[in-house]
Design a protein around this motif. Structure first.
Motif, PDB file in Angstrom:
ATOM      1  N   GLU A  95       0.830  -1.205   0.000  1.00  0.00           N
ATOM      2  CA  GLU A  95       0.000   0.000   0.000  1.00  0.00           C
ATOM      3  C   GLU A  95       0.865   1.256   0.000  1.00  0.00           C
ATOM      4  OE1 GLU A  95      -3.210   0.043  -0.479  1.00  0.00           O
ATOM      5  OE2 GLU A  95      -3.155  -2.141  -0.605  1.00  0.00           O
ATOM      6  N   LYS A  96       2.004   1.200   0.684  1.00  0.00           N
ATOM      7  CA  LYS A  96       2.920   2.343   0.702  1.00  0.00           C
ATOM      8  C   LYS A  96       3.493   2.592  -0.689  1.00  0.00           C
ATOM      9  CE  LYS A  96       7.041   4.088   3.087  1.00  0.00           C
ATOM     10  NZ  LYS A  96       8.079   3.779   4.110  1.00  0.00           N
ATOM     11  N   GLU A  97       3.856   1.518  -1.390  1.00  0.00           N
ATOM     12  CA  GLU A  97       4.383   1.666  -2.749  1.00  0.00           C
ATOM     13  C   GLU A  97       3.318   2.222  -3.688  1.00  0.00           C
ATOM     14  OE1 GLU A  97       7.772  -1.780  -3.276  1.00  0.00           O
ATOM     15  OE2 GLU A  97       5.673  -2.410  -3.170  1.00  0.00           O
ATOM     16  N   LEU A  98       2.082   1.773  -3.517  1.00  0.00           N
ATOM     17  CA  LEU A  98       1.008   2.266  -4.383  1.00  0.00           C
ATOM     18  C   LEU A  98       0.748   3.753  -4.162  1.00  0.00           C
ATOM     19  CD1 LEU A  98      -1.491  -0.719  -4.219  1.00  0.00           C
ATOM     20  CD2 LEU A  98      -0.225   0.060  -6.222  1.00  0.00           C
ATOM     21  N   VAL A  99       0.817   4.188  -2.918  1.00  0.00           N
ATOM     22  CA  VAL A  99       0.651   5.624  -2.642  1.00  0.00           C
ATOM     23  C   VAL A  99       1.742   6.416  -3.353  1.00  0.00           C
ATOM     24  CG1 VAL A  99       0.769   7.378  -0.831  1.00  0.00           C
ATOM     25  CG2 VAL A  99      -0.558   5.293  -0.460  1.00  0.00           C
ATOM     26  N   TYR A 100       2.968   5.904  -3.319  1.00  0.00           N
ATOM     27  CA  TYR A 100       4.089   6.588  -3.976  1.00  0.00           C
ATOM     28  C   TYR A 100       3.916   6.588  -5.496  1.00  0.00           C
ATOM     29  CZ  TYR A 100       8.928   7.874  -5.006  1.00  0.00           C
ATOM     30  OH  TYR A 100      10.054   8.504  -5.462  1.00  0.00           O
ATOM     31  N   ILE A 101       3.474   5.451  -6.048  1.00  0.00           N
ATOM     32  CA  ILE A 101       3.254   5.356  -7.492  1.00  0.00           C
ATOM     33  C   ILE A 101       2.215   6.376  -7.944  1.00  0.00           C
ATOM     34  CG2 ILE A 101       2.249   3.882  -9.286  1.00  0.00           C
ATOM     35  CD1 ILE A 101       3.605   1.498  -7.846  1.00  0.00           C
ATOM     36  N   TRP A 102       1.120   6.477  -7.202  1.00  0.00           N
ATOM     37  CA  TRP A 102       0.068   7.409  -7.607  1.00  0.00           C
ATOM     38  C   TRP A 102       0.490   8.861  -7.409  1.00  0.00           C
ATOM     39  CZ3 TRP A 102      -3.664   6.623 -10.766  1.00  0.00           C
ATOM     40  CH2 TRP A 102      -4.144   5.327 -10.953  1.00  0.00           C
ATOM     41  N   ARG A 135       3.792  13.655 -12.525  1.00  0.00           N
ATOM     42  CA  ARG A 135       4.493  13.635 -13.812  1.00  0.00           C
ATOM     43  C   ARG A 135       3.722  12.922 -14.914  1.00  0.00           C
ATOM     44  NH1 ARG A 135       9.783  12.322 -10.574  1.00  0.00           N
ATOM     45  NH2 ARG A 135       9.430  10.128 -11.092  1.00  0.00           N
ATOM     46  N   GLY A 136       2.625  12.259 -14.586  1.00  0.00           N
ATOM     47  CA  GLY A 136       1.914  11.466 -15.574  1.00  0.00           C
ATOM     48  C   GLY A 136       0.874  12.258 -16.337  1.00  0.00           C
ATOM     49  N   ASN A 137      -0.008  11.534 -17.019  1.00  0.00           N
ATOM     50  CA  ASN A 137      -1.098  12.141 -17.771  1.00  0.00           C
ATOM     51  C   ASN A 137      -2.346  11.293 -17.577  1.00  0.00           C
ATOM     52  OD1 ASN A 137      -0.894   9.914 -19.693  1.00  0.00           O
ATOM     53  ND2 ASN A 137       0.903  10.970 -20.507  1.00  0.00           N
ATOM     54  N   SER A 138      -3.462  11.755 -18.105  1.00  0.00           N
ATOM     55  CA  SER A 138      -4.730  11.055 -17.883  1.00  0.00           C
ATOM     56  C   SER A 138      -4.719   9.663 -18.506  1.00  0.00           C
ATOM     57  CB  SER A 138      -5.884  11.881 -18.457  1.00  0.00           C
ATOM     58  OG  SER A 138      -5.718  12.097 -19.854  1.00  0.00           O
ATOM     59  N   ARG A 139      -3.976   9.482 -19.592  1.00  0.00           N
ATOM     60  CA  ARG A 139      -3.894   8.168 -20.241  1.00  0.00           C
ATOM     61  C   ARG A 139      -3.216   7.150 -19.330  1.00  0.00           C
ATOM     62  NH1 ARG A 139      -1.515   9.763 -24.561  1.00  0.00           N
ATOM     63  NH2 ARG A 139       0.616   9.589 -23.790  1.00  0.00           N
ATOM     64  N   LEU A 140      -2.072   7.525 -18.760  1.00  0.00           N
ATOM     65  CA  LEU A 140      -1.344   6.612 -17.881  1.00  0.00           C
ATOM     66  C   LEU A 140      -2.115   6.345 -16.598  1.00  0.00           C
ATOM     67  CD1 LEU A 140       2.411   7.677 -18.119  1.00  0.00           C
ATOM     68  CD2 LEU A 140       1.299   5.692 -19.119  1.00  0.00           C
TER      69      LEU A 140
END
Length: 470
Positions: A259-266, A272-277
């Motif tokens: 869950e900690k990694e997922l928070v960091y990923i999001w 830095r991401g976009n709506s597609r990613l």
């Protein structure tokens, strides 16, 4: 403010970002050097805490342009800047000196002409695209089969294309080609000469060449000889003996993101991401779809009302199924559909920046570029993940369902697994849940043992004595 093609901004009047006063002189700016402050004490303090910035003291970093002995001006620069220059002129000089002169070249794969850059020590481009470069590498690998190349070509055309798909074709072809390379180098003219000892010598040859795991792909070699037996090209038995040559593969535990990694990923996707990613990541997290399946989604496959997506063929197991997703994915898909170019010319859900349909590889590379510290071997972010895999989202989905109490049939249906063994390789059991389940089961067993030790029938005297005590 005027921009040119090299992320350079032409000099002009500027104001302090802290107090708003106009600066006394015109200042050049470029990518990595676009924050400016005046000399007031409070403004200097503000300059040192600019988010994503790095404050450079005067006379500390020399200019990276060739032939310039100046130090870069005091001020704020990008935190990820690797090469510092003192002026706009030096930046342009360095850009063109590294870039080199463009010359015409001919692609060694497709034969088309293009323009490329001859960099110092790197030579000229050989291929016009990554696709052509990949085809050239594939052809180079096939050429290693030497005198057995005609047989390999026949095998690939008649057997492999009907049995394997996508990356599995490359894996199978590499294993067979490596064996044929060994046969060619050891002077085996006819594959009829190959026997079980030859397969063992092949493994020894690999160990001596620095590839100790060649027999990990022995199943591919076995199929190659099965094909020869089935077509009448071979009379002797299959030289691959499973009880001797098959290597027991190590079993890896499921690798879901925490869950900690997922928070960091999001947080990185939001930054830095976009709506597609973000839409693709949400579908992967909640449905467990593979990256090739994500890239293959069509608009007609989506059902936002029921929060389902049809997983069409082709896919790894060559089985159609329906995958489900939650509210987060539904919201992010809706956002992406607003940004999606409706005039892209196809019905794929995802398209790239050139409006072409996504592929699994391009999706992976874009995720890596946004989430990871390095991309294609080059450092690009100071903060980020060391590695990224869409497939680990599949582990995450299965592990969440397991922790939530879903039965095995539900988990297998959600992920499209056809065997229990395949499914348990993805669903990680939480340590605390395993300990609690163990203790509860042992408690129930001890209670049942205690009850079973009591007599089932009582005499009249025993019954009356028990009633009196109660």
């Amino acid at each position: 403010m005027i921009h040119n093609n090299h992320n350079v901004r032409i000099a002009g009047p500027r104001a302090c970002e802290c107090c708003g006063d106009l600066l006394q002189s015109h200042i050049d700016s470029w990518k990595g050097h676009s924050h400016f402050f005046c000399s007031k004490p409070a403004c200097k303090v503000a300059a040192r805490i600019v988010p994503g910035g790095r404050y450079v003291e005067p006379n500390t970093i020399p200019c990276a342009a060739d032939g310039c002995g100046n130090y870069i001006p005091e001020g704020v620069y990008g935190k990820g800047t690797r090469f510092f220059v003192c002026s706009l002129v030096c930046r342009q000089n360095r850009y063109y000196s590294l870039r080199g002169a463009e010359v015409v070249f001919k692609c060694e794969s497709c034969g088309k002409q293009g323009t490329g850059v001859r960099n110092d020590g790197k030579g000229l481009r050989k291929y016009c695209s990554r696709i052509c470069a990949g085809k050239a590498r594939y052809e180079k690998n096939l050429a290693k089969s030497g005198r057995h190349r005609p047989l390999l070509d026949l095998y690939l055309e008649t057997a492999v294309v009907d049995r394997y798909r996508g990356g599995s074709i490359r894996t199978h072809t590499y294993a067979v080609t490596t064996f044929l390379e060994f046969a060619d180098k050891t002077g085996i003219d006819s594959l009829e000469e190959v026997n079980p000892l030859t397969i063992s010598n092949f493994a020894k040859w690999g160990r001596e060449a620095g590839s100790p795991n060649l027999l990990a792909g022995v199943c591919h070699i076995k199929m190659f000889f099965d094909w020869q037996l089935g077509t009448g090209m071979r009379k002797a038995a299959n030289p691959v003996v499973s009880s001797i040559h098959r290597v027991r593969q190590p079993h890896r535990e499921p690798r879901p993101y925490s869950e900690k990694e997922l928070v960091y990923i999001w947080s990185l996707l939001d930054l830095r991401g976009n709506s597609r990613l973000r839409a693709a990541a949400a579908i992967a997290e909640e449905s467990g779809m593979r990256r090739g399946e994500l890239a293959n989604i069509r608009l007609g496959d989506l059902d936002l009302d029921h929060q389902e997506v049809f997983v069409r063929l082709p896919n790894k197991r060559n089985r159609e199924r329906t995958a489900r997703f939650g509210e987060k994915a539904k919201s992010l898909i809706s956002t992406w559909l607003k940004d999606r170019n409706s005039n892209c010319g196809h019905d794929h859900l995802f398209h790239n920046s050139q409006n072409n349909p996504y592929s699994g590889l391009t999706m992976h590379l874009e995720f890596v570029k946004v989430l990871c510290k390095s991309w294609l071997g080059k450092q690009q972010h100071e903060e980020g993940m060391d590695a990224w895999s869409v497939h680990r989202m599949r582990h995450t989905m299965a592990s969440r369902l397991s922790k939530g109490g879903a039965d095995y049939a539900t988990i297998m249906g959600a992920g499209g697994w056809t065997t229990f063994t395949a499914m348990v390789g993805y669903a990680k059991v939480d340590t605390e849940d395993a300990r609690r389940g163990y203790e509860e089961a042992m408690t129930r067993y001890e209670a049942s043992t205690k009850l079973s030790s009591e007599p089932l029938c009582l005499t009249l005297e025993e019954y009356l004595a028990r009633v009196d005590t109660e």
